[in-house]
Design an enzyme around this catalytic site. Structure first.
Site, PDB file in Angstrom:
ATOM      1  CG  ASP A 286      -1.759   1.523   1.455  1.00 46.04           C
ATOM      2  OD1 ASP A 286      -2.938   1.363   0.628  1.00 46.04           O
ATOM      3  OD2 ASP A 286      -2.193   2.358   2.545  1.00 46.04           O
ATOM      4  CB  SER A 287       0.363   4.936  -0.452  1.00 45.30           C
ATOM      5  OG  SER A 287      -0.945   4.469   0.181  1.00 45.30           O
TER       6      SER A 287
ATOM      7  CB  CYS B 294      -3.506  -0.105  -2.390  1.00 47.01           C
ATOM      8  SG  CYS B 294      -3.569   2.243  -2.687  1.00 47.01           S
TER       9      CYS B 294
ATOM     10  CD  GLU C 297      -0.276   7.409   6.401  1.00 45.67           C
ATOM     11  OE1 GLU C 297       1.025   7.328   6.818  1.00 45.67           O
ATOM     12  OE2 GLU C 297      -1.187   5.683   6.017  1.00 45.67           O
TER      13      GLU C 297
ATOM     14  CB  CYS D 105      -9.704   4.169   0.987  1.00 41.07           C
ATOM     15  SG  CYS D 105      -7.959   4.858   1.309  1.00 41.07           S
TER      16      CYS D 105
ATOM     17  CG  HIS E 126      -5.122   5.131   4.504  1.00 43.54           C
ATOM     18  ND1 HIS E 126      -4.027   4.329   3.394  1.00 43.54           N
ATOM     19  CD2 HIS E 126      -3.865   5.655   5.191  1.00 43.54           C
ATOM     20  CE1 HIS E 126      -3.395   4.439   3.037  1.00 43.54           C
ATOM     21  NE2 HIS E 126      -3.113   5.263   4.793  1.00 43.54           N
TER      22      HIS E 126
HETATM   23  N1  DGL Z   1      -4.846   3.116   1.388  1.00 36.93           N
HETATM   24  C1  DGL Z   1      -4.813   3.587  -0.418  1.00 36.93           C
HETATM   25  C2  DGL Z   1      -5.745   3.386  -0.816  1.00 36.93           C
HETATM   26  O1  DGL Z   1      -6.553   2.196  -0.642  1.00 36.93           O
HETATM   27  C3  DGL Z   1      -4.376   4.858  -1.141  1.00 36.93           C
HETATM   28  C4  DGL Z   1      -4.207   6.016   0.768  1.00 36.93           C
HETATM   29  C5  DGL Z   1      -3.699   6.937  -0.786  1.00 36.93           C
HETATM   30  O2  DGL Z   1      -2.634   6.868  -0.569  1.00 36.93           O
HETATM   31  O3  DGL Z   1      -3.944   8.006  -1.169  1.00 36.93           O
HETATM   32  O4  DGL Z   1      -6.896   3.418  -1.881  1.00 36.93           O
END
Ligand code: DGL
Length: 268
Positions: free
Chosen positions: A11-12, A74, A153, A187, A189
């Site tokens: 993931d990012s 992600c 984050e 997402c 996150h």
């Molecule tokens: N967690 C990620 C997603 O599922 C990326 C969030 C990001 O880096 O903008 O899209």
């Protein structure tokens, strides 16, 4: 490739840990390598070209380990660069968009599905296409929530936190007013915001792309008889920026189940 080969997850940033947690909860014996591209988070506000470049570097790094599967943990990466990864790697590739779409399409009762995700995911139309595949009559209402990733984050994901609750209302009230009965957390996150969202909208059915992805992975590993049966699962975490910061954040969410060291690597 064998049962004990690693599942490579990326993931990012910290978001993909929601997928690691879901995998570990349903398959505790799996060996997992995680890469969080924390030097480049967020992906979701970047161009397709830039996201693709980062994703290919992430997968190239993971592929230095003995893998049995790659999980694009992600939604942004899955929406934008999955086809490219599939072209380049002869490994089973799992994502998050399709499993979450299937679940939402099957579980909505009134056919109105809200999707919250990054700008890149919403603009890609990946969820609209995937949900239509499973339920052509469903109405999909998508909203980009660019403030959620930086807030998560930075640890702002607790119920009662006035900042995250104000931002969440701003994004979600319009969806609820349009009558959605199901909300996809598009997402990885966002499952960290589940308590906040459930507290604000107790009647909504919430679908986590992370949980759906882990279930799809388990079904596939079971079908190919590749579920690990080792007693001691190995977990290794790599990040492209500060390892200590990541570890602190990760422990808030994963607690003791982090189960492995965090190492900073440079992909340049
Ligand atoms: N967690 C990620 C997603 O599922 C990326 C969030 C990001 O880096 O903008 O899209």
């Amino acid at each position: 490739m064998s049962k004990s080969s690693y599942i490579g997850v990326f993931d990012s940033g910290i978001g993909g840990l929601t997928v690691v947690k879901a995998i570990a909860d349903s398959m505790p014996n799996e060996n997992i390598i995680y890469f969080g591209d924390t030097a480049h988070v967020p992906y979701g506000t970047r161009s397709k070209r830039q996201i693709t470049e980062y994703v290919l570097a992430d997968v190239k790094f993971l592929n230095t380990f003995d893998l049995k599967a790659i999980v694009i943990a992600c939604n942004t990466a899955d929406s934008i660069a999955r086809a490219k990864v599939e072209d380049l790697y002869d490994l089973p590739i799992f994502g998050v968009v399709d499993p979450a779409s299937k679940r939402a399409a099957e579980q909505t009762r009134n056919g109105k599905i809200g999707v919250i995700a990054t700008n890149a995911t919403v603009n890609s139309g990946a969820y609209d296409t995937a949900i239509a595949k499973y339920n052509k009559d469903a109405q999909v209402i998508s909203v980009a929530c660019p403030l959620f990733v930086p807030l998560v984050e930075n640890g702002r994901f607790s119920k009662g936190d006035i900042v995250i609750e104000t931002v969440a209302r701003e994004y979600l009230d319009p969806l609820v007013e349009k009558g959605i009965d199901t909300l996809v957390l598009g997402c990885t996150h966002y499952p960290l915001l589940s308590d906040v969202i459930e507290g604000l909208y107790p009647d909504l059915q919430i679908i986590s792309s992370s949980g759906a992805a882990a279930d799809t992975l388990r079904q596939s590993l079971e079908a190919s008889e590749l579920v690990s049966d080792t007693d001691d699962s190995i977990r290794k975490y790599f990040v492209s920026d500060d390892a200590d910061g990541f570890k602190r954040q990760a422990q808030v969410f994963m607690g003791d189940t982090l189960g492995g060291d965090v190492t900073q690597v440079s992909l340049e």
